[in-house]
Design an enzyme around this catalytic site. Structure first.
Site, PDB file in Angstrom:
ATOM      1  N   ASP A 224       0.854  -1.188   0.000  1.00  0.00           N
ATOM      2  CA  ASP A 224       0.000   0.000   0.000  1.00  0.00           C
ATOM      3  C   ASP A 224       0.890   1.239   0.000  1.00  0.00           C
ATOM      4  OD1 ASP A 224      -1.996   1.851   0.230  1.00  0.00           O
ATOM      5  OD2 ASP A 224      -2.871   1.047   2.068  1.00  0.00           O
TER       6      ASP A 224
ATOM      7  N   ASP B 146      -3.153   2.402  -5.754  1.00  0.00           N
ATOM      8  CA  ASP B 146      -2.074   2.475  -4.782  1.00  0.00           C
ATOM      9  C   ASP B 146      -1.903   1.228  -3.935  1.00  0.00           C
ATOM     10  OD1 ASP B 146      -4.482   2.885  -3.494  1.00  0.00           O
ATOM     11  OD2 ASP B 146      -3.664   4.272  -2.021  1.00  0.00           O
ATOM     12  N   GLU B 147      -2.567   0.138  -4.261  1.00  0.00           N
ATOM     13  CA  GLU B 147      -2.393  -1.058  -3.447  1.00  0.00           C
ATOM     14  C   GLU B 147      -2.613  -2.311  -4.272  1.00  0.00           C
ATOM     15  OE1 GLU B 147      -5.406  -2.025  -0.448  1.00  0.00           O
ATOM     16  OE2 GLU B 147      -6.504  -0.250  -1.096  1.00  0.00           O
TER      17      GLU B 147
END
Length: 552
Positions: free
Chosen positions: A27, A121-122
């Site tokens: 993350d 983002d993850e």
């Protein structure tokens, strides 16, 4: 335990959970703001808010300096400005975020063929399927170092036996966290978590559980299954009963089909009833462009209406067969809006198209269709194609891969152990010239001259004499540009009147390495020996490689 070979499996709570902690969750910390401070050196270590810059804007993300003042994602920008008046407020630049996301995902794919992005983002990574199957801790440590050395971004990493534990582990020590939860530590780690940390527990469910005295996962595990099912329903009750026991057998899958595509818009001023049909058509048009990129058709149209008092109403209309016909989907959207029956002024409208397929039920044009199309633009078109816009012929709906940016904004992920990611929970202010509308490829053409109407703080611009920079301030067509970029020192500011001097809007800078790299052990060193099991909060390699500086 790490170092015992490819993950084996054991029975736990009725599910199949692997024995080794080889599921990794990565993350990127404060992703949007981190990209901004990476590309704008003068903002390093200062409060930064990314989101709608107008009076009704919403915070997409706040960096950790801004969070220290109480700012957070999904807060109104007006409130965030009051809490942190020194914060720099930036318009989102989705192409920049998508480029950094692609670099992160490509890096993870070097460590395992099984990488499942769940947002920009993850991602989840199955390290048991790659070269670090015998030592996933070393693989996870290498992942965060590589990502930093290639992009300058800091990520938090969690390792566990399941997606549930890996996601909770990556959240445990942010920012720049590295938490490994092995099987023998799993109960101690999981049971003390608040029940709201589990996937599927939103504010309403959390309130319901608190009424039952259930605050932590330990309380949830002690509850009877029948009680949970009776209170929450069969699906939700059974799911939480399993998760409380660490039973999460979901595999890491390479491709995840989009469950829905859509769009929504927050208006600068509340809309009255007579303004809603036109506004709905505009939002639907954006959703249809995303459906076109997905390819195929949709069966259910859901309209979300948020009133001026923040009351939210959603209504859905389902057609007989999946379709891509504009008129049929528009009719369904209008039917859903009618069913919502908003009597108060409307702040936000959203449209989601779900029940997606890679095919659509087409029909031949009726005489009325041909006559209507001919009157509209002088040519007849078959339905089942997107409508003509601005005199351009419609394009056939062909299956295609959805872009990472649209995938994030169009359909929030339900993976992981927590709430929706920052970008999926935010209504970017419609008054901003670089709002979520800019995600539509046919609306963004760069480079382009900067005008009074396209000035917005944070956007990338270039001047013939001074080079590339970004808009630091703007008022009535007068902009202050700071000329700097990733890898440079904080740059000088210069002021221009865009009505008299030419500035060009340009694409964001590409991701690039930081000036100072963190150490990378050799492959031989990484695979020579397996490290001992680590408790929560321990950080392998931290003794010889200090946490990288995000501003470097």
């Amino acid at each position: 335990m790490p170092g015992q070979g490819v993950a084996t499996w054991c029975r736990q709570g009725g599910g199949r959970v692997r024995e080794d902690a080889s599921v990794m969750h990565v993350d990127a910390d404060s992703f949007f703001a981190s990209v901004e401070t990476r590309q704008k050196p003068s903002l390093a270590r200062t409060p930064v808010l990314v989101g709608g810059t107008g009076p009704r804007g919403v915070v997409a993300t706040a960096n950790y300096e801004a969070r220290a003042y109480g700012c957070r994602s999904a807060m109104s920008m007006a409130q965030a400005r009051v809490l942190c008046p020194t914060a720099t407020v930036l318009t989102p630049r989705f192409p920049a975020y998508a480029a950094h996301s692609a670099l992160i995902m490509d890096t993870l794919r070097e460590l395992s063929p099984l990488v499942q992005p769940v947002s920009l983002d993850e991602a989840f990574v199955d390290l048991a399927a790659g070269p670090f199957a015998s030592d996933p801790v070393a693989g996870a440590d290498l992942a965060r170092r590589l990502i930093y050395n290639r992009s300058g971004l800091v990520v938090s990493v969690g390792l566990g036996r399941s997606k549930l534990i890996a996601k909770l582990a990556s959240d445990a020590e942010k920012p720049h966290g590295f938490t490994v939860v092995t099987g023998d530590l799993e109960d101690d780690f999981l049971l003390r978590k608040p029940v709201a940390a589990l996937s599927g527990v939103g504010p309403a469910t959390d309130t319901t559980l608190r009424r039952l005295g259930i605050v932590t996962v330990a309380h949830l595990r002690a509850a009877e299954r029948d009680e949970l099912v009776r209170t929450l329903g069969e699906a939700a009750g059974w799911n939480l009963y399993r998760l409380a026991r660490g039973d999460d057998p979901r595999p890491v899958v390479v491709e995840r089909e989009a469950k829905s595509v859509g769009a929504e818009r927050t208006f600068a001023e509340d809309l009255r009833q007579w303004e809603l049909p036109g506004a709905l058509d505009d939002v639907l048009a954006r959703a249809l462009r995303r459906l076109q990129r997905h390819g195929g058709g949709a069966r259910t149209v859901t309209v979300k209406v948020r009133l001026s008092d923040f009351t939210t109403v959603t209504r859905s209309v389902t057609v007989a067969q999946p379709t891509s016909e504009v008129e049929q989907l528009r009719e369904a959207a209008r039917g859903a809006l009618t069913a919502a029956n908003p009597t108060e002024p409307v702040r936000l409208l959203g449209v989601a198209l779900s029940g997606l397929t890679h095919w659509a039920q087409l029909r031949l044009p009726t005489p009325e269709d041909v006559e209507t199309a001919s009157r509209a633009d002088g040519q007849s078109t078959a339905t089942g194609l997107l409508e003509s816009t601005n005199g351009r012929p419609p394009e056939l709906l062909l299956p295609s891969s959805e872009s990472p940016t649209d995938a994030l904004v169009a359909h929030p992920s339900t993976e992981g152990a927590g709430a929706l990611t920052e970008a999926t929970t935010v209504d970017v202010d419609a008054a901003s010239p670089s709002s979520a509308d800019s995600l539509d490829d046919d609306e963004e053409r760069l480079p382009a001259p900067l005008t009074v109407h396209t000035c917005s703080v944070g956007l990338d611009v270039a001047h013939e004499a001074y080079g590339a920079g970004w808009i630091a301030r703007t008022a009535d067509g007068v902009v202050t540009v700071r000329f700097e970029g990733p890898g440079t020192e904080p740059g000088p500011e210069r002021t221009f009147d865009v009505r008299r001097e030419l500035l060009m809007r340009i694409a964001p800078p590409a991701p690039c390495p930081p000036r100072r790299l963190t150490s990378l052990p050799s492959t031989a060193e990484l695979t020579a020996a397996a490290p001992p099991a680590l408790a929560e909060g321990d950080t392998p390699g931290s003794a010889d490689a200090p946490a990288p500086d995000p501003s470097s």
